[in-house]
Design a protein around this motif. Sequence first.
Motif, PDB file in Angstrom:
ATOM      1  N   ASP A  83       3.817  -5.408   3.603  1.00  0.00           N
ATOM      2  CA  ASP A  83       4.944  -6.067   4.254  1.00  0.00           C
ATOM      3  C   ASP A  83       4.569  -7.544   4.448  1.00  0.00           C
ATOM      4  N   ALA A  84       5.578  -8.420   4.394  1.00  0.00           N
ATOM      5  CA  ALA A  84       5.306  -9.862   4.529  1.00  0.00           C
ATOM      6  C   ALA A  84       4.700 -10.219   5.882  1.00  0.00           C
ATOM      7  N   HIS A  85       4.998  -9.399   6.902  1.00  0.00           N
ATOM      8  CA  HIS A  85       4.480  -9.662   8.248  1.00  0.00           C
ATOM      9  C   HIS A  85       3.202  -8.853   8.484  1.00  0.00           C
TER      10      HIS A  85
ATOM     11  N   GLY B 149       9.646  -3.440   6.554  1.00  0.00           N
ATOM     12  CA  GLY B 149      10.730  -4.420   6.528  1.00  0.00           C
ATOM     13  C   GLY B 149      11.388  -4.571   5.164  1.00  0.00           C
TER      14      GLY B 149
ATOM     15  N   ASP C  43      10.036  -7.306   2.192  1.00  0.00           N
ATOM     16  CA  ASP C  43      10.363  -8.667   2.613  1.00  0.00           C
ATOM     17  C   ASP C  43       9.395  -9.711   2.065  1.00  0.00           C
TER      18      ASP C  43
HETATM   19 ZN   LIG Z   1       8.126  -7.486   7.608  1.00  0.00          ZN
END
Ligand SMILES: [Zn+2]
Length: 351
Positions: A164-166, A295, A253
């Motif tokens: 996930d990007a986060h 996400g 994401d």
């Molecule tokens: Zn995310």
Amino acid sequence: MNTEIFFHDIFTKHILSPSHPESPERLTASLEFIKKEGNIDEDMVSLVTPTPASIDEISPLHDIEYIEQVKRKSEGGGGYFTLDTSVNSYTYDAALHAAGAGIMAVDHVMDGETKNAFVLCRPPGHHAERDRAFGFCFINNIAVAAQHLISIRGVDRVMIIDYDAHHGNGTQNAFYERSDVLYVGLHQDGRTLFPGSGKPSEVGSGDGRGYNINIAMYPGAGDESYALAFDEIIAPVVESFKPEFILISSGFDAHFMDPLTTLGLTTSGFAMMNSRIHEMAKRSSQGRLVYFLEGGYNIEVMQKESLNLIEELSGRPITLFADSYSESDTSMAHTRRVIELLKTELKGIHF
Ligand SMILES: [Zn+2]
């Protein structure tokens, strides 16, 4: 054996606020897209309706008083934990079913009922902390499943790859001092994106030193950076750690068209990661592999990535989508620096 998709209608009834990017449509549109392409059939891919997790299954990861708070707010019809993380009357039930889906998915794989699975759930989980809801997450679904594998199914080593990007702060913190669950996060550098954590220097502590790996990416990092991270860090770490089960926090994401982040992956970049992960699972963990949705806020990207994932897991030909993005020399140089830094930090443990 087939691939299972875990989905429950309750996942679409939890709504944070009108027009919130973490919307029910993310799931419904993705599922429709997979179905339209004729990808759900008895032989290769089946839909499974999960049952909720019990409090006993969640309590190793979360304080009961906090879980009670989610329940009370839900029963009361709604309420906020943070400005962007709120509950409605279905949230508690949806969160229990999302965690339950993860447990059921890993059990099905362990019992040989399915070869692998995709938990297509909401709410997501990787930001949820022991005692607080955070970043659209309430119960850390993937951490609950990892703990279940260790304490109930007798698995010795679980690897979690979070693309996930986060940064998956909740997952990192859940296992930070342990060597039986290894967390690898590939995420946009915390200096430029929520939640701010996930520095390469955060490598775990005590027994867990070397079992928490953060490959922080420069904004705009794309397919090339991620391929290098798999070559230089993830592949050797899998060889060294020898996971018996691989769990993935799949956030879509990190795609360059996502509205909340500024990473640069394309659909082929995701396909490359999924294919490499699948190969690693076959080689090291008897193919035991379960993906969890985290996400992903561009609906069209969600659809394409979900389809790609199901094609990869079920062994179907991969549909190619023509999107392209070139990452900068600056981001490649940053990725190389992070990789060298990590190799130094992990020397004597995995390198
Ligand atoms: Zn995310």
